[in-house]
Design a protein around this motif. Structure first.
Motif, PDB file in Angstrom:
ATOM      1  N   PHE A 278     -11.214  -8.582   5.900  1.00 31.57           N
ATOM      2  CA  PHE A 278     -11.338  -7.576   7.085  1.00 31.57           C
ATOM      3  C   PHE A 278     -11.608  -8.607   7.979  1.00 31.57           C
ATOM      4  CE2 PHE A 278     -11.522  -3.547   9.214  1.00 31.57           C
ATOM      5  CZ  PHE A 278     -12.483  -3.673  10.070  1.00 31.57           C
ATOM      6  N   ARG A 279     -10.821  -9.151   8.788  1.00 36.08           N
ATOM      7  CA  ARG A 279     -11.079 -10.115   9.715  1.00 36.08           C
ATOM      8  C   ARG A 279     -11.608  -9.409  10.941  1.00 36.08           C
ATOM      9  NH1 ARG A 279      -5.726 -11.165   8.011  1.00 36.08           N
ATOM     10  NH2 ARG A 279      -5.781 -12.314   6.149  1.00 36.08           N
ATOM     11  N   SER A 280     -12.992  -9.703  11.223  1.00 30.53           N
ATOM     12  CA  SER A 280     -13.612  -9.085  12.275  1.00 30.53           C
ATOM     13  C   SER A 280     -14.667  -9.936  13.026  1.00 30.53           C
ATOM     14  CB  SER A 280     -14.522  -7.662  11.763  1.00 30.53           C
ATOM     15  OG  SER A 280     -15.340  -7.164  13.133  1.00 30.53           O
ATOM     16  N   TRP A 281     -14.712  -9.752  14.296  1.00 32.24           N
ATOM     17  CA  TRP A 281     -15.848 -10.718  15.253  1.00 32.24           C
ATOM     18  C   TRP A 281     -17.130  -9.829  15.281  1.00 32.24           C
ATOM     19  CZ3 TRP A 281     -14.791 -15.302  14.660  1.00 32.24           C
ATOM     20  CH2 TRP A 281     -13.777 -16.011  14.922  1.00 32.24           C
ATOM     21  N   GLU A 282     -17.044  -8.547  14.689  1.00 28.64           N
ATOM     22  CA  GLU A 282     -18.212  -7.612  15.045  1.00 28.64           C
ATOM     23  C   GLU A 282     -19.124  -8.023  13.829  1.00 28.64           C
ATOM     24  OE1 GLU A 282     -18.652  -5.866  17.541  1.00 28.64           O
ATOM     25  OE2 GLU A 282     -16.743  -6.245  18.479  1.00 28.64           O
ATOM     26  N   ALA A 283     -20.709  -8.356  14.132  1.00 27.23           N
ATOM     27  CA  ALA A 283     -21.543  -8.672  13.348  1.00 27.23           C
ATOM     28  C   ALA A 283     -21.853  -7.225  12.590  1.00 27.23           C
ATOM     29  CB  ALA A 283     -22.775  -8.992  13.933  1.00 27.23           C
ATOM     30  N   ARG A 284     -21.694  -5.977  13.026  1.00 28.13           N
ATOM     31  CA  ARG A 284     -21.865  -5.153  12.011  1.00 28.13           C
ATOM     32  C   ARG A 284     -20.853  -4.484  10.921  1.00 28.13           C
ATOM     33  NH1 ARG A 284     -19.864  -2.665  17.100  1.00 28.13           N
ATOM     34  NH2 ARG A 284     -17.791  -2.076  16.759  1.00 28.13           N
ATOM     35  N   ASP A 285     -19.962  -5.538  10.987  1.00 29.69           N
ATOM     36  CA  ASP A 285     -18.874  -5.331  10.036  1.00 29.69           C
ATOM     37  C   ASP A 285     -19.185  -6.418   8.787  1.00 29.69           C
ATOM     38  OD1 ASP A 285     -16.316  -5.231  12.272  1.00 29.69           O
ATOM     39  OD2 ASP A 285     -17.453  -3.614  11.068  1.00 29.69           O
ATOM     40  N   PHE A 286     -20.011  -6.874   8.706  1.00 25.52           N
ATOM     41  CA  PHE A 286     -20.632  -7.831   7.597  1.00 25.52           C
ATOM     42  C   PHE A 286     -22.141  -7.305   7.327  1.00 25.52           C
ATOM     43  CE2 PHE A 286     -17.585 -11.213   7.768  1.00 25.52           C
ATOM     44  CZ  PHE A 286     -17.043 -10.938   9.126  1.00 25.52           C
ATOM     45  N   PRO A 287     -22.193  -6.831   5.888  1.00 27.60           N
ATOM     46  CA  PRO A 287     -23.439  -6.433   5.366  1.00 27.60           C
ATOM     47  C   PRO A 287     -24.599  -7.564   4.810  1.00 27.60           C
ATOM     48  CG  PRO A 287     -21.818  -5.925   3.871  1.00 27.60           C
ATOM     49  CD  PRO A 287     -20.913  -6.558   4.930  1.00 27.60           C
ATOM     50  N   PHE A 288     -23.994  -8.773   4.654  1.00 28.69           N
ATOM     51  CA  PHE A 288     -24.701  -9.735   4.108  1.00 28.69           C
ATOM     52  C   PHE A 288     -24.989 -11.018   4.994  1.00 28.69           C
ATOM     53  CE2 PHE A 288     -24.589  -7.587   0.171  1.00 28.69           C
ATOM     54  CZ  PHE A 288     -23.065  -7.008   0.068  1.00 28.69           C
ATOM     55  N   TRP A 289     -26.077 -11.335   5.262  1.00 23.10           N
ATOM     56  CA  TRP A 289     -26.331 -12.492   6.064  1.00 23.10           C
ATOM     57  C   TRP A 289     -27.308 -13.435   5.560  1.00 23.10           C
ATOM     58  CZ3 TRP A 289     -24.341 -12.981  11.173  1.00 23.10           C
ATOM     59  CH2 TRP A 289     -23.817 -11.586  11.484  1.00 23.10           C
ATOM     60  N   GLY A 290     -27.280 -14.506   5.787  1.00 21.96           N
ATOM     61  CA  GLY A 290     -28.131 -15.664   5.574  1.00 21.96           C
ATOM     62  C   GLY A 290     -29.411 -15.642   6.687  1.00 21.96           C
ATOM     63  N   GLN A 291     -30.354 -16.588   6.476  1.00 22.19           N
ATOM     64  CA  GLN A 291     -31.321 -16.789   7.447  1.00 22.19           C
ATOM     65  C   GLN A 291     -31.143 -17.381   8.672  1.00 22.19           C
ATOM     66  OE1 GLN A 291     -30.876 -18.654   4.937  1.00 22.19           O
ATOM     67  NE2 GLN A 291     -31.375 -20.772   5.517  1.00 22.19           N
ATOM     68  N   GLY A 292     -30.067 -18.005   8.658  1.00 22.76           N
ATOM     69  CA  GLY A 292     -29.887 -18.894   9.838  1.00 22.76           C
ATOM     70  C   GLY A 292     -30.201 -20.419   9.562  1.00 22.76           C
ATOM     71  N   THR A 293     -29.650 -21.572  10.459  1.00 22.18           N
ATOM     72  CA  THR A 293     -29.811 -22.763  10.528  1.00 22.18           C
ATOM     73  C   THR A 293     -29.749 -23.103  11.898  1.00 22.18           C
ATOM     74  OG1 THR A 293     -29.700 -25.104   9.685  1.00 22.18           O
ATOM     75  CG2 THR A 293     -27.526 -23.555   9.892  1.00 22.18           C
ATOM     76  N   GLN A 294     -30.743 -23.860  12.695  1.00 19.49           N
ATOM     77  CA  GLN A 294     -30.568 -24.171  14.153  1.00 19.49           C
ATOM     78  C   GLN A 294     -29.695 -25.207  14.252  1.00 19.49           C
ATOM     79  OE1 GLN A 294     -32.088 -22.243  16.854  1.00 19.49           O
ATOM     80  NE2 GLN A 294     -31.158 -24.069  18.076  1.00 19.49           N
ATOM     81  N   VAL A 295     -28.969 -25.226  15.243  1.00 12.72           N
ATOM     82  CA  VAL A 295     -28.134 -26.453  15.867  1.00 12.72           C
ATOM     83  C   VAL A 295     -28.494 -26.730  17.258  1.00 12.72           C
ATOM     84  CG1 VAL A 295     -25.891 -27.257  16.422  1.00 12.72           C
ATOM     85  CG2 VAL A 295     -26.252 -26.108  14.281  1.00 12.72           C
ATOM     86  N   THR A 296     -28.918 -27.855  17.600  1.00 14.24           N
ATOM     87  CA  THR A 296     -29.321 -28.122  18.959  1.00 14.24           C
ATOM     88  C   THR A 296     -28.642 -29.667  19.264  1.00 14.24           C
ATOM     89  OG1 THR A 296     -31.543 -27.419  18.594  1.00 14.24           O
ATOM     90  CG2 THR A 296     -31.343 -28.778  20.576  1.00 14.24           C
ATOM     91  N   VAL A 297     -27.784 -29.273  20.521  1.00 18.26           N
ATOM     92  CA  VAL A 297     -26.936 -30.331  20.969  1.00 18.26           C
ATOM     93  C   VAL A 297     -27.486 -30.832  22.401  1.00 18.26           C
ATOM     94  CG1 VAL A 297     -24.604 -31.259  21.474  1.00 18.26           C
ATOM     95  CG2 VAL A 297     -25.036 -29.295  19.989  1.00 18.26           C
ATOM     96  N   SER A 298     -27.958 -31.996  22.536  1.00 18.87           N
ATOM     97  CA  SER A 298     -28.596 -32.389  23.734  1.00 18.87           C
ATOM     98  C   SER A 298     -27.466 -33.314  24.573  1.00 18.87           C
ATOM     99  CB  SER A 298     -29.651 -33.280  23.468  1.00 18.87           C
ATOM    100  OG  SER A 298     -29.338 -34.452  22.639  1.00 18.87           O
ATOM    101  N   SER A 299     -27.544 -33.131  25.692  1.00 14.02           N
ATOM    102  CA  SER A 299     -26.290 -33.522  26.758  1.00 14.02           C
ATOM    103  C   SER A 299     -27.057 -35.073  27.157  1.00 14.02           C
ATOM    104  CB  SER A 299     -25.801 -32.806  27.895  1.00 14.02           C
ATOM    105  OG  SER A 299     -27.024 -32.495  28.512  1.00 14.02           O
TER     106      SER A 299
END
Length: 123
Positions: free
Chosen positions: A102-123
């Motif tokens: 089910f190809r969706s860009w809606e976050a609500r369509d995904f029941p399973f999530w990780g905790q996240g990882t931070q990406v920081t890009v400096s210019s």
């Protein structure tokens, strides 16, 4: 249930590269959709890349040609290779999963999530 654990985030200068990983634990169905989302401070969570069990990949326009989503089924691991990073790519990146294709860009369509990882890009 499915547990997702991301890794690989960090700080990098503009033009650099990072590879994010997402290890999946628990039940792994034969048909599924997995995705990377990101959320910058003060902004809504947005879909970045999708891959499904048919092998189809989809990218949001902002990352086309720069990011590549892939998976290693033997390791139950999802990856996001990010090249030519820009300051606007700075965000918390999340791995998400759902059963069935089910190809969706809606976050609500995904029941399973990780905790996240931070990406920081400096210019």
């Amino acid at each position: 249930q499915v547990q997702l654990v991301e890794s690989g985030g960090g700080s990098v200068q503009a033009g650099g590269s990072l590879r994010l990983s997402c290890a999946a634990f628990g039940y792994t169905p034969s048909t599924y959709t997995m995705a990377w989302f990101r959320q910058a401070p003060g902004k809504e969570r947005e879909g970045v890349a999708i891959i499904d069990s048919d092998g189809v990949t989809t990218y949001t326009d902002a990352v086309k040609g720069r990011f590549t989503i892939s998976e290693d089924n033997a390791k139950n691991t999802l990856y996001l290779q990010m090249n030519s990073l820009k300051s606007e790519d700075t965000a918390m990146y999340y791995c998400a999963a759902r059963f069935r294709v089910f190809r969706s860009w809606e976050a609500r369509d995904f029941p399973f999530w990780g905790q996240g990882t931070q990406v920081t890009v400096s210019s």
